[in-house]
Write a protein that holds these residues in place. Sequence first.
Motif, short mmCIF file in Angstrom:
data_model
loop_
_atom_site.label_atom_id
_atom_site.label_comp_id
_atom_site.label_asym_id
_atom_site.label_seq_id
_atom_site.Cartn_x
_atom_site.Cartn_y
_atom_site.Cartn_z
N PHE A 95 0.82 -1.22 0.00
CA PHE A 95 0.00 0.00 0.00
C PHE A 95 0.85 1.27 0.00
N LEU A 96 1.82 1.37 0.90
CA LEU A 96 2.56 2.62 1.05
C LEU A 96 3.30 2.98 -0.23
N HIS A 97 3.86 2.00 -0.91
CA HIS A 97 4.56 2.28 -2.17
C HIS A 97 3.59 2.87 -3.19
N ALA A 98 2.42 2.26 -3.34
CA ALA A 98 1.44 2.75 -4.30
C ALA A 98 0.88 4.11 -3.88
N TYR A 99 0.69 4.30 -2.59
CA TYR A 99 0.20 5.58 -2.05
C TYR A 99 1.15 6.71 -2.40
N ARG A 100 2.44 6.49 -2.22
CA ARG A 100 3.42 7.54 -2.51
C ARG A 100 3.42 7.94 -3.98
N GLN A 101 3.13 6.99 -4.86
CA GLN A 101 3.10 7.31 -6.29
C GLN A 101 1.95 8.25 -6.64
N ALA A 102 0.97 8.34 -5.76
CA ALA A 102 -0.24 9.12 -6.05
C ALA A 102 -0.32 10.42 -5.25
N TRP A 103 0.76 10.81 -4.58
CA TRP A 103 0.72 12.03 -3.78
C TRP A 103 0.41 13.23 -4.65
N ARG A 104 -0.49 14.07 -4.15
CA ARG A 104 -0.90 15.26 -4.89
C ARG A 104 -1.43 16.31 -3.91
N GLY A 105 -1.34 17.57 -4.33
CA GLY A 105 -1.91 18.65 -3.55
C GLY A 105 -3.24 19.07 -4.15
N TYR A 106 -3.98 19.88 -3.43
CA TYR A 106 -5.22 20.45 -3.96
C TYR A 106 -4.89 21.67 -4.80
N ASP A 107 -5.72 21.92 -5.81
CA ASP A 107 -5.43 23.03 -6.71
C ASP A 107 -5.81 24.39 -6.15
N ASP A 108 -6.37 24.43 -4.94
CA ASP A 108 -6.73 25.72 -4.34
C ASP A 108 -5.71 26.19 -3.30
N VAL A 109 -4.62 25.43 -3.13
CA VAL A 109 -3.66 25.73 -2.07
C VAL A 109 -2.83 26.97 -2.38
N ALA A 110 -2.31 27.06 -3.61
CA ALA A 110 -1.43 28.17 -3.95
C ALA A 110 -2.12 29.52 -3.75
N GLY A 111 -3.37 29.62 -4.19
CA GLY A 111 -4.10 30.88 -4.02
C GLY A 111 -4.32 31.23 -2.56
N ALA A 112 -4.58 30.21 -1.74
CA ALA A 112 -4.77 30.46 -0.31
C ALA A 112 -3.49 30.95 0.34
N LEU A 113 -2.36 30.34 -0.01
CA LEU A 113 -1.09 30.79 0.57
C LEU A 113 -0.73 32.19 0.10
N ASP A 114 -1.07 32.52 -1.14
CA ASP A 114 -0.85 33.89 -1.62
C ASP A 114 -1.68 34.88 -0.80
N ALA A 115 -2.92 34.50 -0.48
CA ALA A 115 -3.79 35.38 0.30
C ALA A 115 -3.24 35.59 1.70
N VAL A 116 -2.73 34.52 2.31
CA VAL A 116 -2.15 34.64 3.65
C VAL A 116 -0.92 35.53 3.62
N ARG A 117 -0.09 35.34 2.61
CA ARG A 117 1.12 36.17 2.49
C ARG A 117 0.74 37.64 2.27
N ALA A 118 -0.25 37.87 1.42
CA ALA A 118 -0.68 39.24 1.14
C ALA A 118 -1.22 39.91 2.40
N ALA A 119 -1.79 39.13 3.29
CA ALA A 119 -2.33 39.68 4.54
C ALA A 119 -1.23 39.90 5.58
N GLY A 120 -0.01 39.52 5.27
CA GLY A 120 1.10 39.73 6.19
C GLY A 120 1.11 38.80 7.38
N LEU A 121 0.56 37.60 7.20
CA LEU A 121 0.43 36.65 8.32
C LEU A 121 1.47 35.55 8.22
N ARG A 122 1.91 35.08 9.37
CA ARG A 122 2.82 33.94 9.42
C ARG A 122 2.04 32.64 9.18
N THR A 123 2.76 31.60 8.79
CA THR A 123 2.13 30.31 8.54
C THR A 123 2.88 29.19 9.26
N ALA A 124 2.18 28.10 9.47
CA ALA A 124 2.77 26.88 10.00
C ALA A 124 1.85 25.73 9.63
#
Length: 238
Positions: A95-124
């Motif tokens: 399972f873990l080998h096949a799971y790693r081959q399919a790792w992906r992010g959501y397509d709305d993440v980059a825009g959200a991080l841009d919004a947080v950066r634009a607001a001058g906020l730290r992230t973690a």
Amino acid sequence: MALAAVVFDLDGTLFDHPAAASAGLRGWLRSLGRECTAELEAAWFAAEQRHFRAWREGLCDHDEQRRRRLRDVLPLLGLPVGDDAALDGQFRDGFLHAYRQAWRGYDDVAGALDAVRAAGLRTAVLTNGPAEQQNAKIEAIGLGGRLGPVLTADELGVAKPDPRAFAAVCERLGTAPGETLYVGDEHDVDVLGARAAGLRAVHLDRTGSGPREEAARLGTLLDLAAHLAAEDPGAGSR
């Protein structure tokens, strides 16, 4: 109190664990010559939820929760359940080998991080997954260097929703709980856990299946910018 930081959950929030896990399960079953039916997929995710919760609550270690998942599912496949070493190998190489081959992010993440950066906020990131794997996920989906510190349950010695996990991320950021917003997809673990520790919280309800009484809700991270403006109207002027 002005908002100072946004802390994200990882799996189901920034990283598409449900899609990767489904693809991983299908790939593993194909390697065994088995078909992935709806019933098998439901059983796999039920086992994952049940035994991951046991690990989170300190009832077993991380490797054991993986073994328990296999002990539940292998009989459904008509396959024998081996000893701990055999189960560890099956999980890692299957399972873990096949799971790693399919790792992906959501397509709305980059825009959200841009919004947080634009607001001058730290992230973690505060996540219940193991440190090595969770950091590898962040790199694999292209978020290396785009986020602040990554805190994991195994490194902290406590897991969400324990208030100490949320307190630790605030301490690491140097922010008060009341000026820190937590964003996560599990209402009981992420949202209620963060609020119990004094943080602000918003539920990322991608499937629309969360509690209807929850007012602080996002259907997508693309709505985070508007939520930040409502939480702290002066954030963008920092």
